[in-house]
Design an enzyme around this catalytic site. Structure first.
Site, PDB file in Angstrom:
ATOM      1  N   ASP A  49      29.150 -28.580   7.274  1.00 44.51           N
ATOM      2  CA  ASP A  49      29.484 -27.186   6.819  1.00 44.51           C
ATOM      3  C   ASP A  49      30.760 -26.623   7.710  1.00 44.51           C
ATOM      4  O   ASP A  49      31.662 -25.960   7.241  1.00 44.51           O
ATOM      5  CB  ASP A  49      28.117 -26.077   6.584  1.00 44.51           C
ATOM      6  CG  ASP A  49      27.378 -26.022   7.932  1.00 44.51           C
ATOM      7  OD1 ASP A  49      27.785 -26.988   8.813  1.00 44.51           O
ATOM      8  OD2 ASP A  49      26.484 -25.359   7.609  1.00 44.51           O
TER       9      ASP A  49
ATOM     10  N   GLN B 264      24.642 -29.135   8.846  1.00 49.04           N
ATOM     11  CA  GLN B 264      24.871 -30.305   9.658  1.00 49.04           C
ATOM     12  C   GLN B 264      23.397 -30.555  10.095  1.00 49.04           C
ATOM     13  O   GLN B 264      22.406 -29.988  10.116  1.00 49.04           O
ATOM     14  CB  GLN B 264      25.373 -29.951  10.935  1.00 49.04           C
ATOM     15  CG  GLN B 264      27.130 -29.957  10.382  1.00 49.04           C
ATOM     16  CD  GLN B 264      27.874 -29.882  11.824  1.00 49.04           C
ATOM     17  OE1 GLN B 264      28.382 -28.792  12.289  1.00 49.04           O
ATOM     18  NE2 GLN B 264      28.142 -30.908  12.459  1.00 49.04           N
TER      19      GLN B 264
END
Lengths: 425, 425
Positions: free
Chosen positions: B245, B84
């Site tokens: 993720d 991220q």
């Protein structure tokens, strides 16, 4: 060759008695006899039968005499330094009515708190006796006795400190000295006499107490025939008033009116102790304002956590006690037993500053630093109580006397030197 | 035997890329290809060249295909889950203008603080985006770029998150999903769209941003010919929007609209992470109120000190990490790197309650307890932010999903079970 004149210094401590045979002319120690004691009790109780101290004194003197190879007639005097604060109550024949609660018996903590309140707080006690009552002070133990063994308290024909009891066995004279008396909680360091108002508060008849000799070195009488027989020494030799163990340690270090004044000594043992002889009567609730054995004062502060606490940290880390470095950002206050100086009875060990790059050696070093800084802060308070500015250059330059087991350790010496910035002797 | 229909799930994380080949009918994992990344930078900087991610994706797919032994034509779809927050700026041809500052690049901390203030404080941000700007949030990195590399900021023809960048390379379509978008700092979880006022505050043209697909599973296009050639896969296969993720981990655990809602998952790794899928839009400044990939929400809280901190304590004590007992009176907060949850950036490790009878095993147990209680407190805050009472019996009875490296450790499992009082799965 004629035998030298010999004097015997007896150290009657908590766990054992030592009798040191000293050449009166040179000060040389010729022999030391030893005998162990028994301390019993649990859940805060710590007691010993005073008769054990007397038997140990006899054994230690006999052992020392044998080791010295001297004839008994060489001995010309004897005096006793004893563990402070213990409460000895005797019947009319001088026999103990019960085991003596010792200085480290903590059952008297509630009585200490009540006594402090009864006089209006710590300041009033410091004003009179130099010290605030804690569990170890004899007055607290006397109150505990009145509340928990009123038969012994009411039946007491004499009340003694441990060293007084032994001196009386030697000379048949009820005598004490200003030093040990100043740990009783009923002796005024301001007036140099028992405090009548405190005795009244304690319901304690002054007639039960020994006379206070002018100094611990004053001759208060002669060895009685019975004592001479028990010790294997000549009757009639000089018996001095003696004193408490901390006061005699100061004499041994050369502190006091005849020697160094206001030079602090640091004792690094199970607990850390700092003291100095001073002509200024100390008045601080943070320390014990004892009298010394010689007419000066002996302000003394005691921390609970010193070498034993550091050794515990070393054991947790799996390190030898010398395998340490300065603590860096790690700060460890090793108050494993709670602490007395500063007054944090419920404290425990505290570590902060732990990082990923902190090493075990730094953690151990931080334990040394925490214990050392605690006793060094107490030293600063003590100097201030003697009217000295600890930061003044001429005060900060005074060498620090390092004694006790810790004084043998390289890390202890380095840490105290680094944190105090003072020369050590 | 005909080849099964296979889909590829790509995990493009900070240090490496994995390409998992999954049987679309059974969910069975058939093969995994891997390729490492390079992260560079010091003094707070953490950057990677996005082209490295693309090359690693190609290598990982090729390695997985080879390991699977399947023909390329068996593959029917692909989607990317990425680390991220990283900031990718592209030129008009889709080429990175510079290395991408990653989620763990802390140089943007001052910009995060300034952004928080600019909107009037944390509450206003939580209201709009679900999360308070910290250094890791993409908006903070964009501000950092404007202040420190204005050429790249001014010259950007496109602004992407790491997984968007890769999806666009696959399908030639600028698309993202609600989950990864919710970590940008310019996407409103309240409206499910980019926030025009925040874009104005950031001086960021909405035209530079990808479309937000309804869910991460939505097909946003097909594999281009160029991508097909680079990957060795058939052109035209489905490309889904993918996600961040953490959001894909929630999908993997069965959390979300199709599965368990409000069932917390605890990930015990270098840091401790707690998250849960929820239909309630979370609003708490103590956590990240992400969107999930599927239209639900994914509140997530992250502690900085977890398994690595406990391992450090074990190393200091010379203990195996499983050689621990409950801490007893010892309390250890292992905030060795400072802490983020709770917000104590300058904290360090703290131990208290150390006693003479404290054992090394208790100290290590106390480290487990301190790390576990920190993440469990974050879990309680998270449940409360989902509108649930963590102490209500029906909430407290919900099983806790334990994942991450710590979930393999007996002491971790025992400690979390004991301190949470919850069943673990």
């Amino acid at each position: 060759m004629p035998s030298p004149a010999v004097v015997i210094g007896v150290d009657s401590s908590t766990q054992s008695t030592k009798a040191a045979f000293i050449d009166a002319a040179t000060g040389e120690q010729l022999a030391v006899g030893r005998a162990p004691h028994l301390v019993t009790g649990e859940a805060g109780a710590r007691e010993s039968d005073p008769e054990i101290w007397w038997r140990a004194l006899c054994e230690a003197v006999a052992a020392g005499l044998k080791e010295s190879g001297l004839p008994a007639r060489a001995v010309t005097g004897i005096a006793v330094a004893g563990q402070q604060h213990g409460l000895v109550v005797l019947d009319g024949a001088g026999r103990p009515l019960r085991p003596a609660p010792l200085w480290n018996d903590t059952r008297s903590a509630p009585q200490a708190a009540a006594l402090t309140d009864a006089l209006g707080g710590p300041g009033a006690w410091t004003e009179r006796t130099g010290s605030v009552p804690v569990a170890s002070i004899t007055a607290s133990k006397w109150q505990w006795l009145r509340e928990n063994d009123s038969t012994s308290a009411a039946g007491a024909a004499a009340v003694r400190l441990p060293h007084d009891f032994l001196t009386e066995r030697l000379a048949g004279v009820a005598a004490t000295d200003p030093g040990d008396a100043s740990g009783s909680g009923w002796y005024s360091t301001a007036t140099g006499a028992y405090d009548p108002e405190l005795l009244e508060l304690l319901g304690l008849d002054a007639a039960l107490l020994p006379e206070v000799a002018p100094t611990g070195a004053a001759r208060i009488g002669s060895l009685t025939g019975a004592a001479a027989e028990a010790l294997g020494l000549p009757a009639g030799i000089a018996v001095a008033a003696g004193t408490g163990d901390n006061m005699s340690a100061a004499v041994g270090l050369g502190l006091g009116g005849e020697g160094l004044l206001d030079h602090p000594a640091l004792s690094l043992g199970t607990s850390g102790t700092v003291f100095a002889a001073s002509r200024t009567r100390p008045a601080s609730t943070a320390l014990n304002g004892f009298a010394a054995a010689d007419g000066t004062y002996l302000p003394l502060a005691c921390t609970l956590n010193c070498t034993l606490a550091v050794d515990k940290v070393a054991a947790l880390l799996g390190l030898d006690r010398e395998d340490a470095t300065p603590g860096g950002d790690a700060v460890l206050l090793p108050y494993l037993d709670g602490e007395r100086t500063p007054d944090l009875p419920t404290a425990s060990g505290l570590l902060t500053g732990l990082r990923h790059d902190t090493t075990r050696q730094q953690l151990l070093g931080a334990a040394y630093e925490g214990a050392a800084v605690t006793v060094l802060r107490a030293m600063d308070e003590l100097l201030a109580a003697c009217g000295l500015d600890p930061d003044a250059p001429e005060v900060a330059a005074r060498p620090l006397r390092l004694i006790g087991g810790g004084a043998q350790g390289r890390m202890w010496v380095e840490t105290v030197r680094r944190l105090s910035g003072r020369p050590l002797v």
